[in-house]
Write a protein that holds these residues in place. Sequence first.
Motif, PDB file in Angstrom:
ATOM      1  N   UNK A 127      68.713 -65.143  29.592  1.00  0.00           N
ATOM      2  CA  UNK A 127      69.882 -65.720  28.915  1.00  0.00           C
ATOM      3  C   UNK A 127      70.665 -66.609  29.878  1.00  0.00           C
ATOM      4  N   UNK A 128      70.852 -66.149  31.126  1.00  0.00           N
ATOM      5  CA  UNK A 128      71.556 -66.963  32.127  1.00  0.00           C
ATOM      6  C   UNK A 128      70.804 -68.262  32.394  1.00  0.00           C
ATOM      7  N   UNK A 129      69.485 -68.150  32.561  1.00  0.00           N
ATOM      8  CA  UNK A 129      68.680 -69.342  32.852  1.00  0.00           C
ATOM      9  C   UNK A 129      68.752 -70.340  31.702  1.00  0.00           C
ATOM     10  N   UNK A 130      68.688 -69.846  30.471  1.00  0.00           N
ATOM     11  CA  UNK A 130      68.763 -70.741  29.321  1.00  0.00           C
ATOM     12  C   UNK A 130      70.149 -71.373  29.191  1.00  0.00           C
ATOM     13  N   UNK A 131      71.187 -70.599  29.482  1.00  0.00           N
ATOM     14  CA  UNK A 131      72.548 -71.151  29.437  1.00  0.00           C
ATOM     15  C   UNK A 131      72.705 -72.251  30.477  1.00  0.00           C
TER      16      UNK A 131
END
Length: 165
Positions: free
Chosen positions: A71-75
């Motif tokens: 989720x962090x990487x996609x954000x």
Amino acid sequence: MLSNLKIKIKLWLILGLSLVGAIFIQVYELQQAKSQLLEGREAELVHLVESAALNIDYFYEQRSSLGEENAKAQALAAIGKLRYDAGKGYFWINDLNAAVVMHPIQPSLNGKNLSHLEDPDGVKIFKEFAKIGKSSGAGVVRYKWEEPGSDVLAAKSSYVQLFEP
């Protein structure tokens, strides 16, 4: 004293004083217009940052299904792709220690603590960003920074907003 002056000189004095007054009025109006443009630009930045923050909120809400790291990487990837102002404007992310988490234009800054970085006027740019995040959660920082694709410094206004789940 003025009564002893010739009419021609009196007329020139009146004309000169009128001209000086008109110049002062024009300068004042230009300063007011500049101030209004800056305020409008900063209001636009608030809306842009708030919209970009919705992306982070979305991925934060999806962390249980995506996994926290994913989720962090996609954000980060989503924010890094966002542009405005005909592609000249972009978003970056730094932490509260003035370290860059993601900078889409200068990825070499990622992971670096930039608390020492000053503009020519002595503004410690990333330290100010972090300070605003810690103190009020959001605000504007004015500083000088290079335009994308150039090494020429330009006056900038950035609106920073703390993301805190």
